[in-house]
Write an enzyme that holds these catalytic residues in place. Sequence first.
Site, short mmCIF file in Angstrom:
data_model
loop_
_atom_site.label_atom_id
_atom_site.label_comp_id
_atom_site.label_asym_id
_atom_site.label_seq_id
_atom_site.Cartn_x
_atom_site.Cartn_y
_atom_site.Cartn_z
N ASP A 220 36.67 46.49 42.90
CA ASP A 220 35.51 46.68 43.78
C ASP A 220 35.92 47.68 44.86
O ASP A 220 36.79 48.52 44.64
CB ASP A 220 35.06 45.34 44.36
CG ASP A 220 33.56 45.31 44.65
OD1 ASP A 220 33.08 46.22 45.34
OD2 ASP A 220 32.87 44.40 44.19
N HIS A 243 35.72 50.99 43.68
CA HIS A 243 34.38 51.47 43.99
C HIS A 243 34.37 52.39 45.21
O HIS A 243 33.30 52.64 45.78
CB HIS A 243 33.43 50.29 44.22
CG HIS A 243 33.17 49.50 42.97
ND1 HIS A 243 32.24 48.47 42.93
CD2 HIS A 243 33.69 49.58 41.73
CE1 HIS A 243 32.23 47.96 41.71
NE2 HIS A 243 33.10 48.61 40.97
#
Length: 407
Positions: A220, A243
Amino acid sequence: MRNMLVNLLMFYSIASSNFSFGYGQTTFNVLDYGAVGDGDTDDSEAFLKAWNASCSTNASNGTPTLVIPAERTFLLQPTIFSGSCNSNDGIRVEILGKIVAPKNPDEWKGCVESWLSFGNLSNLIINGTGEINGQGSLWWSNTTTQPNKALHFFKCSNLQLSGLAHIDSPKAHISINRSNNVTVSNLHIRAPEDSPNTDGIDISVSTHVNIHDSTIATGDDCIAINNGSSFINITNIACGPGHGISVGSLGVNGSYQTAEEIQVRNCSFNGTQNGARIKTWQGGSGYARKITFEHIKLIAAKHPIIIDQHYCNGKHDCENSTQAVEVSDVTYSDFQGTSSGEEAIVFNCTETPGCTNIMMKQINITSAVASPNISAFCVYANGTCSTTVPPVPCLKTNETISFNLYT
């Protein structure tokens, strides 16, 4: 008389030794408080005993130091290390060995949001060459149990965290909340690319946070800068996979949330889903402003630059709304490298208030593969750009500004 002096010196030496071990003691090894360190025995109670001893000492000859020795693996249940502590110099935790969480979610004790928590502390230093391993793999595939953050700091001031490896957290690896004057450096944070919600570092309701010289590879956000964050400086972070470095998300469930005075410099994004990202929910309010991303290296990042005012993580039924968190005063400078996606720059802004005062300069993003053309998508954003590749259609270029001045 001579024998009497010798006896007095011996008595003084013994008394001084006993005193330094008690009132003036500065080193507290968890093994001395009953920790086993075999990776199977629950050492939580021993760690708390050592913590309480170090936190309560009034040592005048140095900073009290809690030592987790090398070449041992310590199993801990969810544990809270809380202050305030008695030493004016604060407290130090030196992690040289390995700390692990229970492997199976069913083995965790208590209903908690975090595995290891440090709170209500001033001048806390956590460093060393050891490892904090959340053993999160079974959490990631468990859809019935809410995973926990691995290392959580709350209400800490003058916090320093450095040197450690943070591996496989069930959820976010490090969470910093309601804290100020924080320095995080020289960390190695790692989880598989497909591990859900394993942010590297989450920041919220905190100010003057400096994060630098670290590598973060997770499933993430490498770093997420959330509500109430201000004066955040991020420097020399190698991010990827993951991310990207994100401001937000902000404004979930119609809330008022803010983030400002954020600087991200000399960072790289390698194989990330995003690079420099700002994300806000429709229907929220507040602001994300005074944000700078500069001197950024890109290696096949899918969305190197993105502002998304229509953020929806897929788990919500996201309705359209005319209200949004304001995004303004955002600068992108000196981005160099490649994009694995065709839309290298995305400004997906709402009609009201839109994204205002966006400045782009010295941007050169090319395709990571030979054939596709690189483009920019832009709606309801205004600002300026110069020497920007790919061109951003809704921002004014230097040529447009010059033409308007003389016509």
